[in-house]
Design a protein around this motif. Structure first.
Motif, PDB file in Angstrom:
ATOM      1  N   UNK A 294       1.448   6.652   7.389  1.00  0.00           N
ATOM      2  CA  UNK A 294       0.364   5.678   7.506  1.00  0.00           C
ATOM      3  C   UNK A 294      -1.004   6.368   7.591  1.00  0.00           C
ATOM      4  N   UNK A 295      -2.082   5.603   7.250  1.00  0.00           N
ATOM      5  CA  UNK A 295      -3.430   6.183   7.249  1.00  0.00           C
ATOM      6  C   UNK A 295      -3.981   6.299   8.670  1.00  0.00           C
ATOM      7  N   UNK A 296      -4.016   7.525   9.193  1.00  0.00           N
ATOM      8  CA  UNK A 296      -4.360   7.760  10.601  1.00  0.00           C
ATOM      9  C   UNK A 296      -5.557   8.689  10.738  1.00  0.00           C
TER      10      UNK A 296
ATOM     11  N   UNK B 193     -13.454  -3.958  -0.591  1.00  0.00           N
ATOM     12  CA  UNK B 193     -12.651  -3.896   0.630  1.00  0.00           C
ATOM     13  C   UNK B 193     -11.189  -3.606   0.317  1.00  0.00           C
ATOM     14  N   UNK B 194     -10.609  -2.730   1.108  1.00  0.00           N
ATOM     15  CA  UNK B 194      -9.193  -2.391   1.006  1.00  0.00           C
ATOM     16  C   UNK B 194      -8.550  -2.729   2.345  1.00  0.00           C
TER      17      UNK B 194
ATOM     18  N   UNK C 184      -1.539   0.502   1.409  1.00  0.00           N
ATOM     19  CA  UNK C 184      -0.095   0.782   1.299  1.00  0.00           C
ATOM     20  C   UNK C 184       0.367   0.757  -0.157  1.00  0.00           C
ATOM     21  N   UNK C 185      -0.264  -0.088  -0.970  1.00  0.00           N
ATOM     22  CA  UNK C 185       0.177  -0.251  -2.365  1.00  0.00           C
ATOM     23  C   UNK C 185      -0.324   0.859  -3.291  1.00  0.00           C
TER      24      UNK C 185
ATOM     25  N   UNK D 281      -3.077   9.099  -4.917  1.00  0.00           N
ATOM     26  CA  UNK D 281      -4.366   8.410  -4.808  1.00  0.00           C
ATOM     27  C   UNK D 281      -4.663   8.052  -3.359  1.00  0.00           C
ATOM     28  N   UNK D 282      -3.635   7.591  -2.649  1.00  0.00           N
ATOM     29  CA  UNK D 282      -3.837   7.242  -1.241  1.00  0.00           C
ATOM     30  C   UNK D 282      -4.244   8.472  -0.443  1.00  0.00           C
TER      31      UNK D 282
END
Lengths: 216, 216
Positions: A61-63, B7-8, B14-15, B20-21
């Motif tokens: 997860x983005x932390x 906005x994300x 998560x998608x 990229x994330x």
């Protein structure tokens, strides 16, 4: 390199006056992020505090983690995060450096730093902490973990990014973000704000290939 | 501000495709330090790894934290720090960006990244980890605390600065350090290195005084 180097051992660092040592040690980690952390207390009173301790912990997860020192100006922020479980992290941009730096002053708890320094809270449905309305990159955070670090009493606050507001113009291909276009500044030491110039963007490093510059 | 914002939310983040994330989330904390962490294993074999997670923890005692992810390229660094209790933190400067970035490649344990990328270890009496000989700001660190963070398995490594090597020219009054003169670069995202320009240096903030620019 021929540049003369001065060495400071542990004794020399210990012997510095406290303010000089704080300025010196704060510069030694390199350039830092400058963020405004937005919170509210249980009564919904807003607080805004500049912090330079945001650090990436993971993307899935983005932390992000923050180091918060409870004794000083950051104590209201910490108690608000623990009370509501939410906070915002907002990049300091070149248009708001003076107001952002001013949030470090020791205002009373009842004073909203937004109002005191002339910045604008943005309240969103279902989110108890104000974001910054001035533009630039803003993040909505949910508290995931918190601990006091025994070594010096600072607090490690880990949060998950549940909302990222990013200027359209700064979005590049494949998830990359151009922080200069977003107006984000870099901080060194306690008080020195910098704009940036793209120097080199590097390709993914592989052991059997030499380094490759993607863009300048 | 009239700049359009995209906005994300958590679902949109998560998608994203994993790479990229990673690029996106790594940009959201703002500008980061870029440091080369020098270590050696119990046999004295050198290792050098680029990291962007150094964060100031306190100045008295002078403490820095690193976030290290044990699964990837950083695993040799972590095991070396735990084995020897020492490491070095060396600023990436504009003259070594390509070599520094290349240390992120997954070299085998027996390979010294110093040799593979063309940088020079500096061994000092009584200190088991190599510093970087190329100049710029270099720190000798002693491990003080270490823990695995339950939330995502990354490791928090806290060390004390026992030696600071700083270019003479970058030393300013009252403990301040000019990181530009030291050649230090700033990093954004995973791969984008920046030089910096002094924008504003601000006076200490007080609640009863307006913000004051000390220098530009």
């Amino acid at each position: 390199m021929t540049q003369p180097i001065r060495e400071f051992n542990a004794e020399a660092i210990e012997a510095m006056p406290a303010r000089s040592r704080a300025a010196f040690i704060n510069a030694l980690s390199g350039f830092k992020s400058a963020n405004l952390v937005g919170t509210a207390d249980a009564q919904g009173r807003a607080n805004l505090a500049i912090m330079s301790s945001a650090v990436h912990l993971g993307s899935h997860p983005p932390l992000l983690a923050l180091i918060i020192r409870p004794g000083g100006d950051e104590r209201h922020t910490l108690s608000n995060i623990l009370a509501t479980g939410t906070y915002s992290i907002n990049h300091v941009t070149d248009t708001i450096v003076e107001a952002a730096h001013q949030t470090a002053a020791r205002y009373e708890r009842a004073v909203s730093e937004f109002q005191a320094v002339g910045l604008t809270p943005c309240w969103r449905d279902g989110f108890k902490a104000p974001l910054l309305a001035e533009g630039g990159i803003s993040l909505g955070m949910v508290l995931r973990e918190h601990q006091e670090l025994a070594i010096n009493g600072t607090h490690l606050v880990i949060g998950e990014i549940v909302l990222a507001c990013v200027p359209e113009d700064s979005l590049l291909a494949e998830g990359a973000v151009d922080l200069r276009t977003a107006g984000t500044v870099a901080l060194s030491g306690l008080d020195h704000y910098h704009t940036t110039t793209s120097f080199k963007r590097m390709a993914y490093a592989k052991p059997d290939q030499p380094p490759r510059v993607l863009a300048r």
